[in-house]
Design a protein around this motif. Structure first.
Motif, PDB file in Angstrom:
ATOM      1  N   HIS A   1       0.738  -1.364   0.060  1.00  0.00           N
ATOM      2  CA  HIS A   1      -0.423  -0.359   0.237  1.00  0.00           C
ATOM      3  C   HIS A   1       0.856   1.283  -0.415  1.00  0.00           C
ATOM      4  N   GLY A   2       0.208   2.052  -0.486  1.00  0.00           N
ATOM      5  CA  GLY A   2       1.372   3.677  -0.385  1.00  0.00           C
ATOM      6  C   GLY A   2       1.982   3.702  -1.645  1.00  0.00           C
ATOM      7  N   LEU A   3       2.115   2.534  -3.219  1.00  0.00           N
ATOM      8  CA  LEU A   3       3.102   3.080  -3.556  1.00  0.00           C
ATOM      9  C   LEU A   3       3.185   4.230  -4.162  1.00  0.00           C
ATOM     10  N   PHE A   4       1.917   4.851  -4.718  1.00  0.00           N
ATOM     11  CA  PHE A   4       1.681   5.448  -5.501  1.00  0.00           C
ATOM     12  C   PHE A   4       1.917   7.324  -5.259  1.00  0.00           C
ATOM     13  N   GLY A   5       1.924   7.050  -3.120  1.00  0.00           N
ATOM     14  CA  GLY A   5       2.778   8.113  -2.956  1.00  0.00           C
ATOM     15  C   GLY A   5       3.844   8.085  -3.120  1.00  0.00           C
ATOM     16  N   SER A   6       4.129   7.649  -3.963  1.00  0.00           N
ATOM     17  CA  SER A   6       5.602   7.607  -3.929  1.00  0.00           C
ATOM     18  C   SER A   6       6.140   8.540  -4.945  1.00  0.00           C
ATOM     19  N   ASP A   7       6.828   9.461  -5.143  1.00  0.00           N
ATOM     20  CA  ASP A   7       6.738  10.527  -6.234  1.00  0.00           C
ATOM     21  C   ASP A   7       7.534  10.018  -7.184  1.00  0.00           C
TER      22      ASP A   7
END
Length: 484
Positions: free
Chosen positions: A430-436
């Motif tokens: 989870h959260g991979l799209f938050g990695s710029d």
């Protein structure tokens, strides 16, 4: 001893979460050691706290606002619904068990001790604790054994402020009605009220304020306008999905099917914030749009039942047509499990169905297991060779031939799977799209410029904006007393 205040609502979704976050940021900006607390939360949007274990995503956001590490004690009881009347119960970050609604009511007195112990831990060393209620104290049918609102406030001795949402209408009746049906002891815990989500000329509500005070004796601590910055904060729970815009006319259309037990869909917020992206949440009864370039299957609290519902909507046929047209698919956590050949549940962890054929887009299979993976993780994308930061919350182990092409390396171990042509990807992160850097490379792969934007900075800026609005619109005398 830390000062404490509790924000309770006249109903659900009146904006308590955002107000607590804004007050936490305002207190932190004034130099106070402030911490958030929510005795009981119900949400399938969870986060992994800095001290390990699950908490509501909202409390993770509030800790960010308070500029303090998140802790499982900030949300000691988390209910994660997995059926119409049953939930998984997380206590102080760990799986406690499962219960249906009536059974949970009998459990609540047992959980009050954990709630009060966690509150003491959160308050230790703090100047101020800002507590968020759940639902409304007006639900007097649930008052016996309550741990979420007045049951907590009276036991912990924490005064409450009632929040009313004027945007939905009937705010005067909801405030006065709450006053009327509370018993004398609970009513005495309320020190005043806040009007939230006001649009227009505040002076037009002056007669309303006088009317509420006349009926209740409660002072008004402020009329808060509609906070535009709230739209840039991570979504708390599925109520938000009902009003999310379908997106603008972005160059890249991404479709997301909304399933009954959708979980951790705040994974998608960084994409929704991209100006070149049109993120379309596909509701039941709608078709997956034929012109979508990417379909994302988000997390699920109940993979097997959501997989059955996916088929029931006819989305399996839509998805296979999407792939035949050359479209791409990303599955996250439960969505990843659905993409495989089969999901086994030999112990009946998710319910009565012990096996369900998957969508067959990845050559993998999943077996549910009682051990739950809960951890924050550092990772690296194998597709784009860029760093990832996120978290894992899942049951089950996935394996199969496509796992020889992992989508990421998480804490040194391979994770997920890629199809041979690279168009289907699954991951437990989870959260991979938050990695710029990852998000920029993903958008570039669809022909967009993929300018790298700092998503976390946009959240921080939104919190500061909200704090500034609260400082302008809340009673300065009340704030002075609250912040000391």
């Amino acid at each position: 001893m830390a000062r404490a205040i509790m924000l309770q609502g006249t109903g659900s979704d009146v904006g308590k979460t955002v107000l607590v976050a804004g007050l936490c940021r305002l207190a932190a900006n004034r130099g106070a050691a402030v911490r958030p607390f929510k005795p009981q939360n119900m949400s399938n949007n969870a986060a992994v706290a800095d001290d390990g274990g699950e908490i509501g995503r909202a409390q993770w956001l509030q800790s960010l606002a308070a500029r303090t590490p998140s802790s499982v004690h900030m949300n000691p009881v988390l209910l994660k619904p997995h059926s119409e009347n049953g939930s998984q119960i997380i206590v102080q970050g760990r799986l406690f068990g499962q219960a249906k609604g009536r059974d949970y009511q009998r459990l609540k007195p047992e959980l009050l001790g954990a709630v009060l112990a966690s509150f003491e831990k959160v308050a230790d060393g703090a100047d101020l604790v800002i507590v968020e209620g759940a639902g409304s104290p007006a639900e007097i049918n649930l008052r016996a054994g309550d741990i979420a609102n007045m049951g907590f406030a009276t036991r912990a001795g924490v005064p409450a402020v009632l929040v009313g949402d004027i945007d939905r209408g009937g705010v005067i009746a909801s405030l006065v009605g709450t006053h009327a049906i509370l018993d004398e002891g609970d009513r005495a815990m309320i020190s005043g009220y806040i009007i939230n989500k006001f649009r227009g000329d505040v002076s037009l509500f002056e007669d309303g304020i006088r009317a509420v005070e006349g009926f209740t004796g409660w002072p008004c601590f402020g009329v808060v306008p509609w906070l535009s910055g709230a739209a840039r904060l991570p979504a708390e729970d599925s109520v938000v999905l009902e009003r999310l815009a379908r997106g603008g006319a972005g160059a890249l259309k991404i479709a997301v099917p909304v399933l009954p037990r959708i979980a951790n869909f705040d994974d998608l917020d960084p994409l929704r914030a991209e100006p070149d992206v049109e993120l379309v949440f596909v509701r039941p009864g709608e078709r997956l749009p034929a012109d979508a370039a990417l379909v994302i299957l988000p997390g699920s609290k109940s993979t097997i039942s959501d997989l059955a519902d996916f088929r029931g909507q006819g989305w399996d046929r839509d998805l296979h047509m999407h792939v035949r047209r050359g479209g791409r698919v990303i599955g996250i956590c439960g969505g990843y499990q659905m993409l495989g050949r089969i999901v086994h549940d030999p112990l009946g962890i998710e319910g009565g169905t012990l096996e369900m054929p998957g969508l067959g887009l990845l050559d993998v299979e999943t077996e549910m297991a009682p051990e739950k993976t809960v951890r924050n993780s550092q990772a690296r994308s194998t597709e784009y060779d860029v760093p990832l930061a996120g978290y894992q919350i899942h049951l089950g182990v996935t394996h199969g031939p496509d796992c020889v092409r992992p989508s990421a390396m998480i804490d040194g171990a391979s994770d997920g799977a890629l199809s041979a042509d690279g168009r289907i990807m699954g991951t437990y992160l989870h959260g991979l799209f938050g990695s710029d850097a990852y998000r920029a490379r993903l958008l570039q792969s669809f022909g967009l410029s993929g300018e790298q934007r700092n998503y976390r900075d946009s959240v921080e800026q939104a919190l500061d904006e909200i704090a500034g609005e609260l400082e302008r619109h809340l009673d300065p005398r009340w704030l002075a007393g609250l912040f000391g």
